[in-house]
Structures are given as C-alpha cells and as structure tokens.
Enzyme design. Structure first.
Site, short mmCIF file in Angstrom:
data_model
loop_
_atom_site.label_atom_id
_atom_site.label_comp_id
_atom_site.label_asym_id
_atom_site.label_seq_id
_atom_site.Cartn_x
_atom_site.Cartn_y
_atom_site.Cartn_z
N HIS A 86 0.83 -1.20 0.00
CA HIS A 86 0.00 0.00 0.00
C HIS A 86 0.86 1.25 0.00
O HIS A 86 2.08 1.21 0.14
CB HIS A 86 -0.99 0.00 1.17
CG HIS A 86 -0.41 0.36 2.50
ND1 HIS A 86 -1.18 0.66 3.59
CD2 HIS A 86 0.88 0.46 2.92
CE1 HIS A 86 -0.40 0.93 4.62
NE2 HIS A 86 0.84 0.82 4.26
N CYS A 108 4.92 5.06 5.44
CA CYS A 108 3.82 4.49 4.65
C CYS A 108 3.44 5.37 3.46
O CYS A 108 2.58 4.99 2.68
CB CYS A 108 2.60 4.23 5.55
SG CYS A 108 2.76 2.71 6.52
N HIS A 127 5.01 -0.19 -0.45
CA HIS A 127 5.77 -1.10 0.43
C HIS A 127 4.75 -2.10 0.96
O HIS A 127 3.54 -1.88 0.87
CB HIS A 127 6.42 -0.34 1.58
CG HIS A 127 5.40 0.33 2.45
ND1 HIS A 127 4.84 1.53 2.11
CD2 HIS A 127 4.80 -0.07 3.58
CE1 HIS A 127 3.94 1.85 3.01
NE2 HIS A 127 3.87 0.89 3.92
N HIS A 153 3.08 -4.97 3.87
CA HIS A 153 2.89 -5.37 5.27
C HIS A 153 2.43 -6.82 5.30
O HIS A 153 1.75 -7.28 4.37
CB HIS A 153 1.83 -4.51 5.96
CG HIS A 153 2.26 -3.10 6.21
ND1 HIS A 153 3.10 -2.73 7.23
CD2 HIS A 153 1.95 -1.95 5.56
CE1 HIS A 153 3.28 -1.43 7.21
NE2 HIS A 153 2.60 -0.91 6.20
N ASP A 162 -4.74 -10.72 -0.77
CA ASP A 162 -3.41 -11.32 -0.62
C ASP A 162 -2.56 -11.10 -1.86
O ASP A 162 -3.00 -11.34 -2.99
CB ASP A 162 -3.53 -12.82 -0.32
CG ASP A 162 -2.19 -13.43 0.08
OD1 ASP A 162 -1.42 -12.74 0.79
OD2 ASP A 162 -1.91 -14.57 -0.31
N HIS A 163 -1.34 -10.61 -1.63
CA HIS A 163 -0.38 -10.30 -2.70
C HIS A 163 -0.92 -9.29 -3.70
O HIS A 163 -0.60 -9.34 -4.88
CB HIS A 163 0.10 -11.58 -3.40
CG HIS A 163 1.07 -12.35 -2.57
ND1 HIS A 163 0.69 -13.09 -1.48
CD2 HIS A 163 2.41 -12.46 -2.64
CE1 HIS A 163 1.76 -13.64 -0.93
NE2 HIS A 163 2.82 -13.27 -1.60
N GLU A 216 -1.35 -4.59 11.51
CA GLU A 216 -0.54 -4.15 10.37
C GLU A 216 0.94 -4.47 10.63
O GLU A 216 1.71 -4.76 9.70
CB GLU A 216 -0.72 -2.66 10.13
CG GLU A 216 -0.06 -2.17 8.86
CD GLU A 216 -0.42 -0.74 8.55
OE1 GLU A 216 -1.25 -0.53 7.65
OE2 GLU A 216 0.12 0.17 9.22
NI NI Z 1 2.50 0.98 5.47
#
Ligand code: NI
Length: 136
Positions: free
Chosen positions: A15, A34, A40, A42, A80-81, A125
């Site tokens: 995100h 972020c 990047h 999580h 996911d992914h 997160e």
């Molecule tokens: Ni982040």
C-alpha cells in the site's frame, strides 16, 4: 450465554498512504514511511470474532469451516499479494490505513454472517500496531 469464536488469517499486501492534494513533503510528514511513493508491503494478521448463542443442535456458535471459507473467499482472495491502492476497488479513493482496511473487511464479511451473530475484526498491520472494528 454468549460465546465468541475466533478465526485467524493472514495476507501480504502493498500500500501507500497519501493524499493527492498534498506535496510529497506533506505526505511524508503526515504518513511517514507508509507514504513511500513506490509502495511497500505489510504482513497483515487478521482475527475475526463471531459472538452469539451456542446452537443447541450443533454446539456451534458458527461452523468454523464456514467462517474459514468465508474469510478465504472474501478477504484473502481479494487482498493477498495485491497492491491495495491499485488492485482493490474499495481503496481507489480511500487511504488503505489499517483502520480503513478493518472497516472494509468487516463490511465484506457482515453480509454473509447471520444477523443475530455479532462480528468483530482485529487487524494487525505490524506485530505491535493493530486496530479493532465492531461495526459501531
Ligand atoms: Ni505501510
């Protein structure tokens, strides 16, 4: 007598937190790491809690197999992914913060769970940062 059953799940997703009307500096100041323009990832840990009376016929509050499949189909398959900003429509114009992700997850699950059962979503997160949402 009410009992809560929990199911854990996991997804990896990328995100970026930012506002289009902010400069890069303002975004960095507000959203920190972020806001990295190159995204990047999580490792999100999800815990879904369902609260209700025990069904005397089955001894279940909710069939955990049904809950497992529901989380897999509605959440893991969707997130996911994935790059949440780019690939998940709910975040096209909404920052994919842990808060907003938890609300989106809750809304996606709520419509598939019987009305008399209460639903709670806990979303990690990072191992130390997590949010909870119960629909109120
Ligand atoms: Ni982040």
């Amino acid at each position: 007598m009410k009992v809560t059953v929990h199911r854990k799940a996991h997804f990896n997703a990328a995100h970026r937190l930012y506002r289009k009307d902010f400069t890069d500096d303002e975004n960095a100041k507000t959203f920190g790491k972020c806001s990295n323009p190159n995204y990047h990832g999580h490792n999100y840990e999800l815990i879904v809690g369902v609260t209700g009376e025990i069904d005397p016929k089955t001894g279940f509050v909710m069939d955990m197999k049904v809950l497992k499949d529901l989380i897999y189909n509605e959440i893991e398959q969707a997130f996911d992914h994935k790059n949440l900003n780019v690939e998940v429509p709910e975040f096209k114009d909404r920052n994919p913060t842990a808060e907003n992700i938890a609300v989106v997850i809750w809304n996606k699950l709520r419509k598939h769970i019987e009305k008399e059962l209460e639903l709670e979503v806990v979303l990690y997160e990072t191992p130390r940062n997590f949010v909870t949402y119960k629909g109120v």
